[in-house]
Design an enzyme around this catalytic site. Structure first.
Site, PDB file in Angstrom:
ATOM      1  N   GLY A   1       0.821  -1.202   0.000  1.00  0.00           N
ATOM      2  CA  GLY A   1       0.000   0.000   0.000  1.00  0.00           C
ATOM      3  C   GLY A   1       0.854   1.250   0.000  1.00  0.00           C
ATOM      4  NE  ARG A   2       2.470   5.188  -3.711  1.00  0.00           N
ATOM      5  CZ  ARG A   2       3.787   5.250  -3.872  1.00  0.00           C
ATOM      6  NH1 ARG A   2       4.492   6.169  -3.218  1.00  0.00           N
ATOM      7  NH2 ARG A   2       4.406   4.414  -4.679  1.00  0.00           N
ATOM      8  N   GLY A   3       0.730   5.304   1.871  1.00  0.00           N
ATOM      9  CA  GLY A   3       0.072   6.233   2.777  1.00  0.00           C
ATOM     10  C   GLY A   3       0.453   7.669   2.474  1.00  0.00           C
TER      11      GLY A   3
ATOM     12  CG  PHE B   1       3.372  10.379   6.705  1.00  0.00           C
ATOM     13  CD1 PHE B   1       3.773  11.669   7.017  1.00  0.00           C
ATOM     14  CD2 PHE B   1       2.175   9.912   7.230  1.00  0.00           C
ATOM     15  CE1 PHE B   1       3.012  12.472   7.843  1.00  0.00           C
ATOM     16  CE2 PHE B   1       1.401  10.715   8.058  1.00  0.00           C
ATOM     17  CZ  PHE B   1       1.821  12.004   8.361  1.00  0.00           C
TER      18      PHE B   1
ATOM     19  CD  GLU C   1       6.979   4.359  -1.062  1.00  0.00           C
ATOM     20  OE1 GLU C   1       7.776   4.521  -0.113  1.00  0.00           O
ATOM     21  OE2 GLU C   1       6.828   5.198  -1.973  1.00  0.00           O
ATOM     22  CB  VAL C   2       2.049   0.416   3.720  1.00  0.00           C
ATOM     23  CG1 VAL C   2       1.795  -0.566   4.861  1.00  0.00           C
ATOM     24  CG2 VAL C   2       1.585   1.815   4.106  1.00  0.00           C
TER      25      VAL C   2
ATOM     26  CE  LYS D   1      -0.072   2.774   8.626  1.00  0.00           C
ATOM     27  NZ  LYS D   1      -1.020   3.759   9.210  1.00  0.00           N
TER      28      LYS D   1
ATOM     29  CG  ASP E   1      -8.760  10.175   8.266  1.00  0.00           C
ATOM     30  OD1 ASP E   1      -9.796  10.393   7.594  1.00  0.00           O
ATOM     31  OD2 ASP E   1      -7.663   9.896   7.753  1.00  0.00           O
TER      32      ASP E   1
END
Length: 477
Positions: free
Chosen positions: A223-225, A227, A229-230, A245, A338
């Site tokens: 994934g990508r956040g 801040f 990549e995950v 993370k 959130d």
């Protein structure tokens, strides 16, 4: 597909572990076979005849004082002698090496020193230094320098550790390593600088949550956040599967500090419906937050791919999990800010866990006043008072929970699909609300409407929501 990708990764890692176990078993089998062949060779040397009447001993270490055996001519060797003879076959040819000598603390590398805190944000230093002379060493944010932070006269003071010709010093004499420098300053009680007169008193150890980068084995990106990549991964020590993370090294220091805010919040929490923190890697760049790997992926994708096959009771159980997690956060005066389906995770057994605490805050009075505009605010999930005045509370989280309920029973649809963020704000201010999803029970939609009361004080608590959802679920057996 993220859910399938994570599941495939888990299966790959299980397969790798099985292959490793097979390799170990094959090695053990080969070792036993070699021992068997050696024993067989020894037996063949003895020949097919009768065993000798006595065993020829090379020394007199074994007792042969039994008078009865002597009278019988020594034809029956003792069990101990037989054991000794057989064990000699397998006696190692080399003596064991001497025990390892412990490395003195001062000779250990910097990252192994308890008082080295790595890329600790400057803003967090003041929380760790409590008494005059308390100190720690950290990496300077944005620069490849080391900083000695010490509390003096009630204020944290920060000294750049100068480095020249492979020697380290605040001023004066240089030392071959920072641990040697710190050891000298502690032992001699020499002031850091003549001008400051500050002396070191007590080293502040790093947080128990701090991991070394070498403790991790990174896997694939999952994934990508906001801040960075995950990644999936595992702990080298026990192969625990984790989600990692990462924070991009190019981000400014204040953004990196916000990245670590999530870990700071999660350190204090333990609940089955809150994603579990395992540790942080701050000893060097890039910074990592290490969390449990929840293998079902995010709730929004789960709803869109699996929702049509789920029973109503399962959906009710999952939103009940969300309410239980939020009730726990409410009791801790934690404001998530959130809450949405995309920020919840699902286990393989369909247990929902609240995740993504990057915007979360803890406030003693349960109210957080935000500033800085709406650039990163999820407008369609955010309560009117938070959008208009920057006022966040558990009540504003309740509003977001109502949107989460709507996402759940619409099986992952996007709220206000035909409206922009600005149009959504205007629509809500005029009293507009989302319609009841087609599959949603009437009792659940009434809960949504309570979540969307314009006045925060008119919204129920998460504790009340949890109890009501439990009651609704029991009626759907």
């Amino acid at each position: 597909h993220p859910r399938e990708q994570v599941q495939l990764l888990a299966k790959k890692q299980v397969l790798q572990e099985a292959l490793q176990a097979l390799q170990v078993a094959l090695c053990s089998q080969a070792k036993l076979q070699a021992q068997r062949e050696l024993l067989q060779a020894k037996l063949e040397q003895l020949g097919p005849g009768e065993p000798p009447p006595v065993l020829l001993l090379q020394d007199d270490r074994h007792s042969t004082s039994s008078s009865e055996q002597e009278r019988e001519g020594g034809r029956t060797p003792t069990l101990e002698i037989l054991k000794s003879h057989i064990s000699g076959i397998f006696r190692p040819k080399f003596s064991l090496p001497p025990p390892l000598q412990l490395v003195p603390e001062v000779q250990k590398p910097l990252h192994e020193q308890l008082w080295y805190h790595g890329a600790l944000p400057r803003a967090e230093v003041a929380e760790l230094l409590t008494h005059s002379g308390d100190f720690l060493v950290r990496e300077s944010q944005g620069k490849q320098e080391y900083v000695l932070s010490v509390l003096w006269d009630g204020q944290p003071r920060h000294f750049i550790i100068q480095s020249a010709d492979n020697l380290y010093r605040p001023e004066g004499d240089g030392f071959a390593s920072i641990p040697l420098l710190v050891d000298h300053l502690l032992r001699s009680q020499q002031p850091l600088t003549k001008k400051s007169g500050i002396v070191l008193n007590r080293a502040v150890p790093k947080d128990k949550w701090v991991l070394n980068h070498e403790d991790l084995v990174l896997g694939e990106q999952i994934g990508r956040g906001n801040f960075g990549e995950v990644f999936s991964g595992r702990l080298r020590a026990d192969n625990t599967l984790v989600a990692v993370k990462s924070c991009r090294e190019t981000l400014p220091p204040d953004i990196k500090a916000k990245f670590l805010q999530e870990a700071k919040i999660l350190k204090q929490y333990s609940h089955p419906n809150i994603v579990r923190l395992i540790g942080v890697c701050t000893q060097k760049q890039p910074i990592y937050i290490v969390m449990e790997l929840v293998q079902g992926g995010d709730f929004l994708t789960f709803l869109r791919t699996e929702g049509a096959r789920l029973r109503m009771k399962t959906l009710l159980q999952m939103v009940g999990d969300a309410a239980a997690g939020m009730e726990y956060l409410e009791s801790k005066c934690c404001i998530h800010r959130d809450l949405a389906a995309r920020n919840c995770l699902v286990t393989e057994k369909n247990v929902l866990k609240i995740s993504d605490f990057g915007m979360s805050r803890e406030e003693a009075d349960g109210v957080y006043a935000a500033s800085g505009g709406l650039r990163l605010v999820p407008v369609k999930w955010t309560a009117p008072e938070a959008l208009n005045y920057g006022r966040y509370s558990s009540e504003s989280d309740v509003w977001s929970f109502g949107i989460l309920l709507w996402e759940t029973f619409s099986l992952g649809a996007s709220p206000y699909p035909n409206l922009s963020n600005q149009q959504t704000r205007e629509f809500v201010e005029k009293g507009g609300r989302l319609p009841c999803p087609e599959l949603c029970p009437d009792a659940v939609f009434r809960l949504m409407e309570q979540c969307w009361a314009y006045e925060p004080g008119q919204r129920p608590s998460f504790s009340a929501f949890y109890q009501e959802l439990q009651s609704i679920r029991k009626r759907h057996r």
